[in-house]
Scaffold this motif. Structure first.
Motif, mmCIF file in Angstrom:
data_model
loop_
_atom_site.group_PDB
_atom_site.id
_atom_site.type_symbol
_atom_site.label_atom_id
_atom_site.label_comp_id
_atom_site.label_asym_id
_atom_site.label_seq_id
_atom_site.Cartn_x
_atom_site.Cartn_y
_atom_site.Cartn_z
ATOM 1 N N ALA A 100 0.046 -7.927 11.210
ATOM 2 C CA ALA A 100 -1.319 -7.987 11.749
ATOM 3 C C ALA A 100 -2.352 -7.322 10.835
ATOM 4 O O ALA A 100 -3.547 -7.374 11.138
ATOM 5 N N TYR A 101 -1.928 -6.745 9.719
ATOM 6 C CA TYR A 101 -2.895 -6.117 8.815
ATOM 7 C C TYR A 101 -3.883 -7.154 8.281
ATOM 8 O O TYR A 101 -3.512 -8.292 7.989
ATOM 9 N N THR A 102 -5.118 -6.721 8.105
ATOM 10 C CA THR A 102 -6.139 -7.585 7.503
ATOM 11 C C THR A 102 -5.902 -7.640 5.993
ATOM 12 O O THR A 102 -5.165 -6.817 5.437
ATOM 13 N N GLU A 103 -6.568 -8.581 5.340
ATOM 14 C CA GLU A 103 -6.451 -8.676 3.875
ATOM 15 C C GLU A 103 -6.884 -7.366 3.210
ATOM 16 O O GLU A 103 -6.277 -6.920 2.248
ATOM 17 N N GLY A 104 -7.951 -6.750 3.727
ATOM 18 C CA GLY A 104 -8.420 -5.483 3.166
ATOM 19 C C GLY A 104 -7.374 -4.383 3.292
ATOM 20 O O GLY A 104 -7.184 -3.591 2.359
ATOM 21 N N GLU A 105 -6.723 -4.328 4.428
ATOM 22 C CA GLU A 105 -5.671 -3.321 4.621
ATOM 23 C C GLU A 105 -4.489 -3.583 3.702
ATOM 24 O O GLU A 105 -3.950 -2.655 3.077
ATOM 25 N N VAL A 106 -4.096 -4.843 3.586
ATOM 26 C CA VAL A 106 -2.988 -5.199 2.688
ATOM 27 C C VAL A 106 -3.351 -4.838 1.251
ATOM 28 O O VAL A 106 -2.547 -4.242 0.523
ATOM 29 N N ASP A 107 -4.567 -5.179 0.837
ATOM 30 C CA ASP A 107 -5.013 -4.846 -0.524
ATOM 31 C C ASP A 107 -4.923 -3.348 -0.780
ATOM 32 O O ASP A 107 -4.489 -2.915 -1.849
ATOM 33 N N TYR A 108 -5.339 -2.553 0.193
ATOM 34 C CA TYR A 108 -5.268 -1.092 0.043
ATOM 35 C C TYR A 108 -3.831 -0.640 -0.205
ATOM 36 O O TYR A 108 -3.560 0.119 -1.142
ATOM 37 N N PHE A 109 -2.912 -1.104 0.646
ATOM 38 C CA PHE A 109 -1.522 -0.679 0.507
ATOM 39 C C PHE A 109 -0.913 -1.154 -0.812
ATOM 40 O O PHE A 109 -0.162 -0.422 -1.463
ATOM 41 N N LEU A 110 -1.242 -2.361 -1.232
ATOM 42 C CA LEU A 110 -0.693 -2.883 -2.482
ATOM 43 C C LEU A 110 -1.241 -2.122 -3.692
ATOM 44 O O LEU A 110 -0.500 -1.833 -4.632
ATOM 45 N N ARG A 111 -2.524 -1.792 -3.662
ATOM 46 C CA ARG A 111 -3.093 -1.005 -4.767
ATOM 47 C C ARG A 111 -2.477 0.392 -4.802
ATOM 48 O O ARG A 111 -2.190 0.921 -5.870
ATOM 49 N N ASP A 112 -2.301 0.974 -3.628
ATOM 50 C CA ASP A 112 -1.777 2.335 -3.549
ATOM 51 C C ASP A 112 -0.302 2.396 -3.945
ATOM 52 O O ASP A 112 0.110 3.267 -4.703
ATOM 53 N N ALA A 113 0.504 1.468 -3.450
ATOM 54 C CA ALA A 113 1.953 1.509 -3.670
ATOM 55 C C ALA A 113 2.390 0.864 -4.979
ATOM 56 O O ALA A 113 3.458 1.172 -5.501
ATOM 57 N N GLU A 114 1.596 -0.070 -5.480
ATOM 58 C CA GLU A 114 1.925 -0.802 -6.711
ATOM 59 C C GLU A 114 3.361 -1.372 -6.676
ATOM 60 O O GLU A 114 4.195 -1.041 -7.532
ATOM 61 N N PRO A 115 3.655 -2.226 -5.699
ATOM 62 C CA PRO A 115 5.006 -2.760 -5.633
ATOM 63 C C PRO A 115 5.315 -3.703 -6.795
ATOM 64 O O PRO A 115 4.413 -4.358 -7.332
ATOM 65 N N ALA A 116 6.592 -3.757 -7.153
ATOM 66 C CA ALA A 116 7.032 -4.694 -8.190
ATOM 67 C C ALA A 116 7.024 -6.123 -7.637
ATOM 68 O O ALA A 116 6.876 -7.079 -8.398
ATOM 69 N N LEU A 117 7.146 -6.228 -6.318
ATOM 70 C CA LEU A 117 7.195 -7.553 -5.677
ATOM 71 C C LEU A 117 6.567 -7.452 -4.290
ATOM 72 O O LEU A 117 6.811 -6.481 -3.567
ATOM 73 N N PHE A 118 5.756 -8.446 -3.943
ATOM 74 C CA PHE A 118 5.164 -8.537 -2.611
ATOM 75 C C PHE A 118 5.558 -9.865 -2.014
ATOM 76 O O PHE A 118 5.297 -10.925 -2.576
ATOM 77 N N LEU A 119 6.208 -9.837 -0.858
ATOM 78 C CA LEU A 119 6.628 -11.036 -0.156
ATOM 79 C C LEU A 119 5.916 -11.094 1.180
ATOM 80 O O LEU A 119 5.744 -10.078 1.845
ATOM 81 N N ARG A 120 5.498 -12.316 1.549
ATOM 82 C CA ARG A 120 4.853 -12.489 2.857
ATOM 83 C C ARG A 120 5.147 -13.894 3.359
ATOM 84 O O ARG A 120 5.607 -14.750 2.612
ATOM 85 N N ASP A 121 4.867 -14.106 4.666
ATOM 86 C CA ASP A 121 5.056 -15.442 5.256
ATOM 87 C C ASP A 121 4.216 -16.457 4.512
ATOM 88 O O ASP A 121 3.127 -16.196 4.077
#
Length: 108
Positions: free
Chosen positions: A87-108
């Motif tokens: 249920a996270y918004t795009e802005g929330e997802v962007d925040y977490f991805l910038r902060d965590a810097e994952p090697a891979l991001f998977l989503r539906d």
């Protein structure tokens, strides 16, 4: 202790691989043997995409057996699992991805 968190969890799996690990409503049951196979395949897929021990794997999907498989696969690889609420918004997802810097991001 040798291995990783997946190894520790797998030691607790029942000796009978035909026992049900999951019985999702409206779907076929998944046995522990099937879970191990699915996890191994998913772990190989993560490695093929360059995920290495210590890397972060972010996942944004609805709760499902597949989500658990990706979680276990990340553990098997030695990666850090970052679950993101579907249920996270795009802005929330962007925040977490910038902060965590994952090697891979998977989503539906």
């Amino acid at each position: 202790m040798s291995g990783n968190l997946y190894s520790l969890l797998a030691r607790g799996f029942p000796a009978d691989p035909t026992r049900h690990a999951f019985r999702p409503p409206g779907s076929s049951a998944v046995s522990y043997g099937e879970l191990e196979i699915l996890t191994a395949r998913a772990a190989a897929g993560l490695r093929a995409r360059g995920v290495a021990p210590g890397d972060r794997v972010a996942l944004q999907v609805e709760k499902s057996v597949e989500a658990v498989v990706i979680y276990l696969a990340a553990l098997k690889v030695g990666a850090v699992f970052l679950p993101l609420n579907a249920a996270y918004t795009e802005g929330e997802v962007d925040y977490f991805l910038r902060d965590a810097e994952p090697a891979l991001f998977l989503r539906d």
